[in-house]
Design a protein around this motif. Structure first.
Motif, mmCIF file in Angstrom:
data_model
loop_
_atom_site.group_PDB
_atom_site.id
_atom_site.type_symbol
_atom_site.label_atom_id
_atom_site.label_comp_id
_atom_site.label_asym_id
_atom_site.label_seq_id
_atom_site.Cartn_x
_atom_site.Cartn_y
_atom_site.Cartn_z
ATOM 1 N N LEU A 46 45.962 21.653 30.579
ATOM 2 C CA LEU A 46 46.351 23.048 30.795
ATOM 3 C C LEU A 46 45.247 23.812 31.522
ATOM 4 N N VAL A 47 44.014 23.604 31.094
ATOM 5 C CA VAL A 47 42.874 24.282 31.728
ATOM 6 C C VAL A 47 42.756 23.844 33.188
ATOM 7 N N LYS A 48 42.891 22.548 33.431
ATOM 8 C CA LYS A 48 42.807 22.035 34.804
ATOM 9 C C LYS A 48 43.903 22.652 35.677
ATOM 10 N N MET A 49 45.120 22.689 35.161
ATOM 11 C CA MET A 49 46.229 23.279 35.917
ATOM 12 C C MET A 49 45.997 24.764 36.163
ATOM 13 N N ALA A 50 45.562 25.500 35.141
ATOM 14 C CA ALA A 50 45.314 26.930 35.299
ATOM 15 C C ALA A 50 44.245 27.169 36.356
ATOM 16 N N ASN A 51 43.209 26.355 36.369
ATOM 17 C CA ASN A 51 42.152 26.503 37.371
ATOM 18 C C ASN A 51 42.642 26.179 38.775
ATOM 19 N N GLN A 52 43.490 25.174 38.901
ATOM 20 C CA GLN A 52 44.051 24.833 40.213
ATOM 21 C C GLN A 52 44.923 25.971 40.731
ATOM 22 N N ILE A 53 45.754 26.510 39.869
ATOM 23 C CA ILE A 53 46.614 27.635 40.247
ATOM 24 C C ILE A 53 45.742 28.842 40.586
ATOM 25 N N GLY A 54 44.703 29.058 39.771
ATOM 26 C CA GLY A 54 43.785 30.167 40.015
ATOM 27 C C GLY A 54 43.098 30.054 41.363
ATOM 28 N N SER A 55 42.726 28.857 41.772
ATOM 29 C CA SER A 55 42.079 28.657 43.076
ATOM 30 C C SER A 55 42.988 29.117 44.206
ATOM 31 N N PHE A 56 44.271 28.841 44.069
ATOM 32 C CA PHE A 56 45.220 29.289 45.087
ATOM 33 C C PHE A 56 45.276 30.814 45.140
ATOM 34 N N PHE A 57 45.478 31.445 43.992
ATOM 35 C CA PHE A 57 45.639 32.897 43.973
ATOM 36 C C PHE A 57 44.343 33.629 44.298
ATOM 37 N N GLU A 58 43.208 33.046 43.967
ATOM 38 C CA GLU A 58 41.919 33.701 44.231
ATOM 39 C C GLU A 58 41.666 33.876 45.727
ATOM 40 N N SER A 59 42.308 33.068 46.534
ATOM 41 C CA SER A 59 42.109 33.173 47.984
ATOM 42 C C SER A 59 42.865 34.350 48.600
ATOM 43 N N MET A 60 43.716 34.998 47.822
ATOM 44 C CA MET A 60 44.473 36.151 48.330
ATOM 45 C C MET A 60 43.516 37.330 48.544
ATOM 46 N N PRO A 61 43.789 38.162 49.564
ATOM 47 C CA PRO A 61 42.858 39.253 49.882
ATOM 48 C C PRO A 61 42.784 40.362 48.826
ATOM 49 N N ASP A 62 43.876 40.659 48.150
ATOM 50 C CA ASP A 62 43.892 41.727 47.146
ATOM 51 C C ASP A 62 43.668 41.107 45.768
ATOM 52 N N ARG A 63 42.444 41.240 45.257
ATOM 53 C CA ARG A 63 42.056 40.577 44.009
ATOM 54 C C ARG A 63 42.922 41.003 42.827
ATOM 55 N N GLN A 64 43.170 42.289 42.679
ATOM 56 C CA GLN A 64 43.967 42.768 41.551
ATOM 57 C C GLN A 64 45.399 42.246 41.622
ATOM 58 N N GLN A 65 45.973 42.269 42.812
ATOM 59 C CA GLN A 65 47.332 41.741 42.980
ATOM 60 C C GLN A 65 47.356 40.238 42.723
ATOM 61 N N ALA A 66 46.313 39.542 43.156
ATOM 62 C CA ALA A 66 46.231 38.099 42.949
ATOM 63 C C ALA A 66 46.206 37.760 41.459
ATOM 64 N N MET A 67 45.481 38.561 40.682
ATOM 65 C CA MET A 67 45.437 38.324 39.231
ATOM 66 C C MET A 67 46.796 38.577 38.594
ATOM 67 N N ALA A 68 47.465 39.634 39.029
ATOM 68 C CA ALA A 68 48.807 39.913 38.521
ATOM 69 C C ALA A 68 49.771 38.793 38.913
ATOM 70 N N ASP A 69 49.637 38.298 40.140
ATOM 71 C CA ASP A 69 50.503 37.214 40.610
ATOM 72 C C ASP A 69 50.239 35.918 39.849
ATOM 73 N N LEU A 70 48.982 35.660 39.517
ATOM 74 C CA LEU A 70 48.648 34.483 38.721
ATOM 75 C C LEU A 70 49.329 34.553 37.359
ATOM 76 N N ALA A 71 49.207 35.686 36.695
ATOM 77 C CA ALA A 71 49.836 35.852 35.379
ATOM 78 C C ALA A 71 51.357 35.718 35.497
ATOM 79 N N SER A 72 51.916 36.309 36.515
ATOM 80 C CA SER A 72 53.358 36.236 36.732
ATOM 81 C C SER A 72 53.804 34.785 36.973
ATOM 82 N N HIS A 73 53.017 34.054 37.736
ATOM 83 C CA HIS A 73 53.337 32.646 37.998
ATOM 84 C C HIS A 73 53.317 31.836 36.697
#
Length: 74
Positions: free
Chosen positions: A6-33
């Protein structure tokens, strides 16, 4: 699925979203995903890991997103 996976998957997904330009939106999108794509049991395990053990193996971006959007993930 074990916690390590689970941690590995969350980190992989996080790496994708972290590359988005809007950090706050990226965090919201990660949680939504995670809400849309993970079973409730998987989300509960991840939240329990963060709550009980601090989530040390999670990337800082993922951990911050979880803290900011915990209500989305429950």
């Amino acid at each position: 699925m074990n916690l390590e996976q689970l941690v590995k998957m969350a980190n992989q997904i996080g790496s994708f979203f972290e590359s988005m330009p809007d950090r706050q939106q990226a965090m919201a999108d990660l949680a939504s995903h995670l809400k849309r794509s993970w079973e409730p049991r998987m989300r509960r395990e991840l939240l329990a890991y963060v709550d009980q053990q601090g989530g040390a193996e999670l990337q800082p971006f993922v951990l911050e997103a979880i803290h900011l959007h915990v209500s989305t993930l429950q």
